[in-house]
Design a protein around this motif. Sequence first.
Motif, mmCIF file in Angstrom:
data_model
loop_
_atom_site.group_PDB
_atom_site.id
_atom_site.type_symbol
_atom_site.label_atom_id
_atom_site.label_comp_id
_atom_site.label_asym_id
_atom_site.label_seq_id
_atom_site.Cartn_x
_atom_site.Cartn_y
_atom_site.Cartn_z
ATOM 1 N N GLN A 1 17.368 26.156 -17.293
ATOM 2 C CA GLN A 1 17.666 25.975 -18.336
ATOM 3 C C GLN A 1 15.915 25.548 -19.141
ATOM 4 O O GLN A 1 14.987 26.469 -18.916
ATOM 5 C CB GLN A 1 16.420 24.274 -17.429
ATOM 6 N N LEU A 2 16.033 25.793 -20.959
ATOM 7 C CA LEU A 2 15.078 26.624 -22.276
ATOM 8 C C LEU A 2 14.619 25.164 -22.042
ATOM 9 O O LEU A 2 15.176 24.132 -22.494
ATOM 10 C CB LEU A 2 15.814 27.390 -22.744
ATOM 11 N N PRO A 3 13.012 25.280 -22.396
ATOM 12 C CA PRO A 3 12.056 24.215 -22.690
ATOM 13 C C PRO A 3 12.359 24.771 -24.628
ATOM 14 O O PRO A 3 12.565 24.720 -24.679
ATOM 15 C CB PRO A 3 10.825 24.548 -22.303
ATOM 16 N N THR B 1 17.214 34.543 -30.834
ATOM 17 C CA THR B 1 15.830 33.363 -30.487
ATOM 18 C C THR B 1 15.866 33.972 -29.024
ATOM 19 O O THR B 1 16.894 34.454 -28.658
ATOM 20 C CB THR B 1 15.555 32.468 -30.826
ATOM 21 N N VAL B 2 14.053 34.450 -28.505
ATOM 22 C CA VAL B 2 14.557 34.728 -27.213
ATOM 23 C C VAL B 2 13.434 33.643 -26.450
ATOM 24 O O VAL B 2 12.335 34.048 -26.615
ATOM 25 C CB VAL B 2 14.123 36.574 -27.022
ATOM 26 N N PHE B 3 13.710 33.694 -25.688
ATOM 27 C CA PHE B 3 12.913 33.255 -24.807
ATOM 28 C C PHE B 3 11.998 34.158 -23.179
ATOM 29 O O PHE B 3 13.033 34.306 -22.656
ATOM 30 C CB PHE B 3 13.526 31.568 -23.550
ATOM 31 N N VAL C 1 10.603 41.399 -26.233
ATOM 32 C CA VAL C 1 10.228 40.374 -24.713
ATOM 33 C C VAL C 1 11.333 40.050 -23.249
ATOM 34 O O VAL C 1 12.035 40.811 -23.420
ATOM 35 C CB VAL C 1 9.628 38.606 -24.078
ATOM 36 N N ASP C 2 11.058 40.512 -22.199
ATOM 37 C CA ASP C 2 11.941 40.304 -21.065
ATOM 38 C C ASP C 2 12.351 38.729 -21.147
ATOM 39 O O ASP C 2 11.496 38.082 -21.349
ATOM 40 C CB ASP C 2 11.672 40.843 -19.748
ATOM 41 N N GLY C 3 13.589 38.042 -20.998
ATOM 42 C CA GLY C 3 14.105 36.456 -21.143
ATOM 43 C C GLY C 3 15.415 36.750 -21.441
ATOM 44 O O GLY C 3 16.174 37.360 -21.046
ATOM 45 N N TYR C 4 15.631 35.784 -22.371
ATOM 46 C CA TYR C 4 17.505 34.784 -22.657
ATOM 47 C C TYR C 4 17.388 34.908 -24.314
ATOM 48 O O TYR C 4 16.543 34.430 -24.748
ATOM 49 C CB TYR C 4 17.143 33.797 -21.779
ATOM 50 N N ALA C 5 18.435 35.910 -24.530
ATOM 51 C CA ALA C 5 18.804 35.263 -25.657
ATOM 52 C C ALA C 5 19.527 34.295 -26.244
ATOM 53 O O ALA C 5 20.493 34.145 -25.460
ATOM 54 C CB ALA C 5 18.906 37.276 -26.950
ATOM 55 N N ALA D 1 22.102 35.539 -23.072
ATOM 56 C CA ALA D 1 22.702 35.953 -22.092
ATOM 57 C C ALA D 1 21.198 36.319 -22.069
ATOM 58 O O ALA D 1 19.874 36.840 -22.601
ATOM 59 C CB ALA D 1 22.730 37.175 -23.648
ATOM 60 N N ARG D 2 20.955 37.195 -20.911
ATOM 61 C CA ARG D 2 19.909 37.309 -20.209
ATOM 62 C C ARG D 2 19.533 38.951 -21.137
ATOM 63 O O ARG D 2 20.625 40.554 -21.146
ATOM 64 C CB ARG D 2 19.834 38.567 -18.683
ATOM 65 N N ILE D 3 18.429 39.383 -21.609
ATOM 66 C CA ILE D 3 17.751 40.148 -22.079
ATOM 67 C C ILE D 3 16.176 41.210 -21.753
ATOM 68 O O ILE D 3 15.702 40.271 -21.039
ATOM 69 C CB ILE D 3 17.945 39.915 -23.133
ATOM 70 N N PHE D 4 16.303 42.386 -22.012
ATOM 71 C CA PHE D 4 14.883 43.035 -21.605
ATOM 72 C C PHE D 4 14.417 43.498 -23.013
ATOM 73 O O PHE D 4 15.228 43.469 -23.825
ATOM 74 C CB PHE D 4 15.097 43.733 -20.244
#
Length: 417
Positions: free
Chosen positions: A136-138, A120-122, A66-70, A106-109
């Motif tokens: 902020q990561l839930p 793990t990727v949010f 996904v597009d998100g944050y690793a 890390a901002r990841i796509f």
Amino acid sequence: MVQLSSDAFAFGGDLMPVEDALALIAARVPPVTETERVGLTDADGRFLAADLIASIDLPVFDNSAVDGYAVAYADLAADGPTVLPVGARVAAGQAALDAVARKTTARIFTGAPMPQGTDTVFMQEDVTVGDDGSVQLPPGLRKGANCRPRGEDIARGSVAAPAGRRLEPRDIALLAALGVTSVEVRRRPRVAVFSTGDELRNPGQALGAAAIYDSNRFSLQVMLRRAGCDVTDLGILPDDRSVTAERLDAAARSYDLIVTSGGVSTGEEDHVRAAIAANGSMVFWRLGIKPGRPLAMGIINGTPLVGLPGNPVAVFVTFAHVLRPLVTVLAGGRPAPLVAMTVLSGFDYKKKAGRREYVRVSLERSDGGAVAMKYPVDGAGVLTSLTRTDGMVELSEACTAVRMGDPVSYYAYNQLT
């Protein structure tokens, strides 16, 4: 060319069950031995000659789904949201980053390689970005979420596609993803097709008295090509025993399989069985199937011959349930069992025990589910009973009666050809 010994099969009973005939075919018919290499886009419908082994892992590297944050899962708070700075950015096609600093994200796509140390990727829509650029990561995300690990799809050295598999578009996609450009497949079986009977004419010819147009030879060619065969139309055999024997003998020397329609009963003008006896041996000719009798299988000069009935509906049924599995074995594959849909009978019907019957039906929808409505004219020569229906209900050998509302097994026509 496939060669069978004249004693490859044996049967001496009254009616052979269809399953017994298929078991004989699967056990005794050898596949064509010649192979050829074809490009991926030409491999659709072909049978693999050998196991195809993955030469790389798929995915090739750990990557984001996904597009998100690793993040490293170990850096997340155990009992609430986690706020972390963004320490890196990685896009698809970019080389994998060295490990990001602890307690950063890390901002990841989608498709981008996971930075070392992250697991793990949010998803970006679940993350709140602060004014200072931190995120902020839930809580509640499981470890490894939205990460596609290396080799998750298929591991290097494992079987990507087994020998005998009939390749389909989904297989082509997998092979392309593994970097494969061509595959070794079995040569297509060469099949000769005849019709029999002095009464037959080709479409376009003048009919004349007591003549009919031949339809079986044309439907058989189409169905055999769909099944992956190279098909040759050898025309109409006359009602002449010596000519029939001569032409079948010649075909047996050049083809892997001969298919005829008509001429396999016990009438004085039915010469295919006699031709088999003259140049080879009969395997079986009385199967417990309706419509579909008589159906003969024989061997001429080591080449299998399948003599189908003359009625067009019987040709369709016996192709679907006997000839198509035989062709699959001949081509180097393994016949896949048909999976029936359970529907409700919309008709009453009686039958004899000991033979399998196929009833042509149309499906209607009701609150209780799909209902199979029997076509009013059920003769084996009624072509509209195929063109004006949706499929067939299968009644087993043990069944002797069906009542309206009973559950029955249904096959759509597109499953059968």
